[in-house]
Design an enzyme around this catalytic site. Structure first.
Site, PDB file in Angstrom:
ATOM      1  NE  ARG A 166      -6.182  -3.654  -3.885  1.00 27.02           N
ATOM      2  CZ  ARG A 166      -6.542  -3.997  -2.741  1.00 27.02           C
ATOM      3  NH1 ARG A 166      -6.878  -4.971  -2.424  1.00 27.02           N
ATOM      4  NH2 ARG A 166      -6.802  -3.085  -1.855  1.00 27.02           N
ATOM      5  CB  SER A 238      -2.829   1.592  -2.515  1.00 33.07           C
ATOM      6  OG  SER A 238      -3.851   1.692  -1.256  1.00 33.07           O
ATOM      7  CD  GLU A 334      -3.402  -1.378  -5.485  1.00 33.55           C
ATOM      8  OE1 GLU A 334      -3.234  -1.381  -4.141  1.00 33.55           O
ATOM      9  OE2 GLU A 334      -4.587  -0.692  -5.965  1.00 33.55           O
TER      10      GLU A 334
HETATM   11  N1  EPU Z   1      -0.393   3.739   8.197  1.00 28.81           N
HETATM   12  C1  EPU Z   1       0.802   4.764   8.757  1.00 28.81           C
HETATM   13  N2  EPU Z   1       0.935   5.853   8.091  1.00 28.81           N
HETATM   14  C2  EPU Z   1       0.239   5.960   6.896  1.00 28.81           C
HETATM   15  C3  EPU Z   1      -0.524   4.995   6.369  1.00 28.81           C
HETATM   16  C4  EPU Z   1      -0.756   3.947   7.229  1.00 28.81           C
HETATM   17  O1  EPU Z   1       1.315   4.633   9.606  1.00 28.81           O
HETATM   18  O2  EPU Z   1       0.663   7.122   6.009  1.00 28.81           O
HETATM   19  C5  EPU Z   1      -0.545   2.474   9.050  1.00 28.81           C
HETATM   20  C6  EPU Z   1      -2.012   2.769   9.636  1.00 28.81           C
HETATM   21  O3  EPU Z   1      -2.009   3.266  10.684  1.00 28.81           O
HETATM   22  C7  EPU Z   1      -2.230   1.246   9.700  1.00 28.81           C
HETATM   23  C8  EPU Z   1      -1.372   0.388   8.498  1.00 28.81           C
HETATM   24  O4  EPU Z   1      -0.535   1.332   8.275  1.00 28.81           O
HETATM   25  O5  EPU Z   1      -1.810   0.720  10.880  1.00 28.81           O
HETATM   26  C9  EPU Z   1      -2.431   0.267   7.493  1.00 28.81           C
HETATM   27  O6  EPU Z   1      -3.039   1.477   6.922  1.00 28.81           O
HETATM   28  P1  EPU Z   1      -4.755   1.561   6.377  1.00 28.81           P
HETATM   29  O7  EPU Z   1      -5.599   0.645   7.531  1.00 28.81           O
HETATM   30  O8  EPU Z   1      -4.920   2.965   6.211  1.00 28.81           O
HETATM   31  O9  EPU Z   1      -4.887   0.666   5.331  1.00 28.81           O
HETATM   32  P2  EPU Z   1      -3.550   0.277   3.955  1.00 28.81           P
HETATM   33  O10 EPU Z   1      -3.036  -1.095   4.325  1.00 28.81           O
HETATM   34  O11 EPU Z   1      -2.676   1.482   3.710  1.00 28.81           O
HETATM   35  C10 EPU Z   1      -5.329  -1.134   2.507  1.00 28.81           C
HETATM   36  C11 EPU Z   1      -5.596  -1.168   0.882  1.00 28.81           C
HETATM   37  C12 EPU Z   1      -6.416  -0.092   0.478  1.00 28.81           C
HETATM   38  C13 EPU Z   1      -7.975  -0.338   1.590  1.00 28.81           C
HETATM   39  C14 EPU Z   1      -7.506  -0.028   2.674  1.00 28.81           C
HETATM   40  C15 EPU Z   1      -8.570  -0.506   3.807  1.00 28.81           C
HETATM   41  C16 EPU Z   1      -3.604  -1.977  -0.209  1.00 28.81           C
HETATM   42  C17 EPU Z   1      -2.567  -1.440  -1.104  1.00 28.81           C
HETATM   43  N3  EPU Z   1      -4.359  -0.972   0.102  1.00 28.81           N
HETATM   44  O12 EPU Z   1      -4.565   0.209   2.817  1.00 28.81           O
HETATM   45  O13 EPU Z   1      -6.915  -0.187  -0.762  1.00 28.81           O
HETATM   46  O14 EPU Z   1      -8.730   0.869   1.176  1.00 28.81           O
HETATM   47  O15 EPU Z   1      -6.354  -1.220   3.220  1.00 28.81           O
HETATM   48  O16 EPU Z   1      -8.808  -1.968   3.808  1.00 28.81           O
HETATM   49  O17 EPU Z   1      -3.933  -2.912   0.053  1.00 28.81           O
HETATM   50  C18 EPU Z   1      -6.221   0.770  -3.104  1.00 28.81           C
HETATM   51  O18 EPU Z   1      -6.044  -0.541  -3.049  1.00 28.81           O
HETATM   52  O19 EPU Z   1      -5.948   1.578  -3.776  1.00 28.81           O
HETATM   53  C19 EPU Z   1      -6.757   1.131  -1.503  1.00 28.81           C
HETATM   54  C20 EPU Z   1      -6.877   2.149  -1.319  1.00 28.81           C
END
Ligand code: EPU
Length: 341
Positions: A166, A238, A334
């Site tokens: 990012r 995010s 972010e």
């Molecule tokens: N999780 C929780 N509780 C929550 C949210 C997440 O336990 O409320 C756990 C999930 O179960 C999973 C882990 O955290 O084990 C990661 O969650 P998720 O796969 O939803 O992805 P993320 O890391 O929260 C990132 C990007 C998103 C992108 C997704 C899918 C960042 C900051 N965010 O989210 O990007 O869509 O992966 O690849 O890197 C964005 O940048 O605005 C964005 C939405």
């Protein structure tokens, strides 16, 4: 070029915050942008380039000029059948997901995992958008920009963009020095799907065979299910980045919390999930007035209607503090804050 005075920003930011800008200038093509930076247009300083406002939190009125590039046009620049690739360019003002849909409709692979990410083409290299194992830097060939000091053209090749998670040169030391006008992407003519994310692969297989269209549809389904639609509830995706920590920090946290999600990063480093950390501090679904934490994804802060930017920022600071207290991890925003912090 259209110049507007005293403009409400409500429809220009996905949090739906109703601040005002002194001035806003819509730039319809590169030539208009060049004229603007040449010094022929009178405008109030400072300026801010705004795409679709999907990664920004205003906390006050903007005392200056907002530049709103509407540069359009998708063009196949080159086709190399031996290498099995095409180079496609897109204007900075094109809605990102419309462009992704176009690539998928034409059978060009590489961007399908980035379906439905809000924003415009011009912001994609700045932010190096990413989802489901793909970052846009993997497909970017070059970025055409204008130097804001004098309106001259500068093209950045991929390796000059200093892409990171990012992050890019346009966000770091060169912030505010360039306006992106057009982005060039390398896409595959006979694409291989990238389904390393199990949840994505499962969803694709539920829909049918592993095609571009089905992958795009699967990403759309997953995102619609988990992420709030900014048309309905204001949000900017995010709010924080996922923190990258060294292996020993990750190891000791994993001992204390065996279900901590961990993702390998560069040598010696591990990426953690901010959403999980925030969730574990009990924030999911919490509200402070109209500022809240989304009920399905704790990493997304939302505006239920009448929250101010300051209220959302205050909530984010409270969240940061509790994550620091519980896990000893400092979250980094972010979303970009514009206005008083
Ligand atoms: N999780 C929780 N509780 C929550 C949210 C997440 O336990 O409320 C756990 C999930 O179960 C999973 C882990 O955290 O084990 C990661 O969650 P998720 O796969 O939803 O992805 P993320 O890391 O929260 C990132 C990007 C998103 C992108 C997704 C899918 C960042 C900051 N965010 O989210 O990007 O869509 O992966 O690849 O890197 C964005 O940048 O605005 C964005 C939405």
């Amino acid at each position: 070029m259209m110049i507007y005075k005293n403009v409400s920003l409500k429809k220009y930011n996905t949090f739906g915050l109703d601040y005002k800008a002194d001035c806003m200038i819509h730039l319809e093509n590169e030539q208009e942008a060049i004229e603007f930076f040449n010094g022929n247009v009178v405008w109030n300083k400072p300026f801010l380039v705004l795409g679709s406002g999907s990664n920004i939190l205003f906390t006050s009125n903007f005392k200056g000029t907002i530049l709103y590039p509407e540069i359009s046009g998708i063009k196949i620049e080159d086709k190399d059948l031996n290498k099995g690739e095409v180079i496609v360019s897109a204007g900075a003002g094109i809605n990102w997901d419309d462009f992704v849909a176009w690539t998928v409709d034409n059978g060009f692979g590489g961007l399908e995992n980035l379906s439905l990410i809000p924003g415009k083409v011009g912001a994609t290299p700045v932010q190096n958008i990413g989802a489901y194992g793909v970052e846009v830097k993997d497909q970017i060939v070059s970025v055409r920009t204008l130097i804001v000091n004098d309106g001259s053209i500068r093209v950045f090749e991929n390796n000059e963009c200093e892409f990171g998670y990012r992050n890019s040169i346009f966000k770091r030391r060169e912030k505010g020095r360039y306006l992106v006008t057009r982005v060039y992407y390398r896409l595959a003519i006979n694409p291989q799907m990238n389904l390393i994310y199990d949840s994505l692969k499962e969803e694709v297989n539920k829909i049918g065979t592993e095609t571009l269209q089905n992958t795009r549809q699967a990403v759309i389904n997953i995102r619609r299910n988990k992420l709030p639609d900014p048309e309905i509830i204001g949000n900017a995706g995010s709010f924080f980045k996922n923190p990258v920590v060294n292996k020993s920090v990750a190891g000791s946290l994993k001992n204390r919390y065996p279900d901590l999600p961990v993702y390998p990063d560069q040598e010696g480093y591990i990426k953690l999930a901010s959403g999980w950390l925030i969730d574990r501090c009990g924030w999911k679904g919490k509200r402070r007035g109209d500022a809240g934490v989304h009920e399905k994804q704790a990493l997304v802060l939302v505006n239920y209607g009448k929250a101010t930017g300051k209220e959302i920022l205050d909530l984010s600071e409270e969240i940061k503090e509790s994550v620091r207290d519980k896990f000893g991890i400092d979250l980094e925003r972010e979303v970009e804050v514009v206005g008083a912090i």
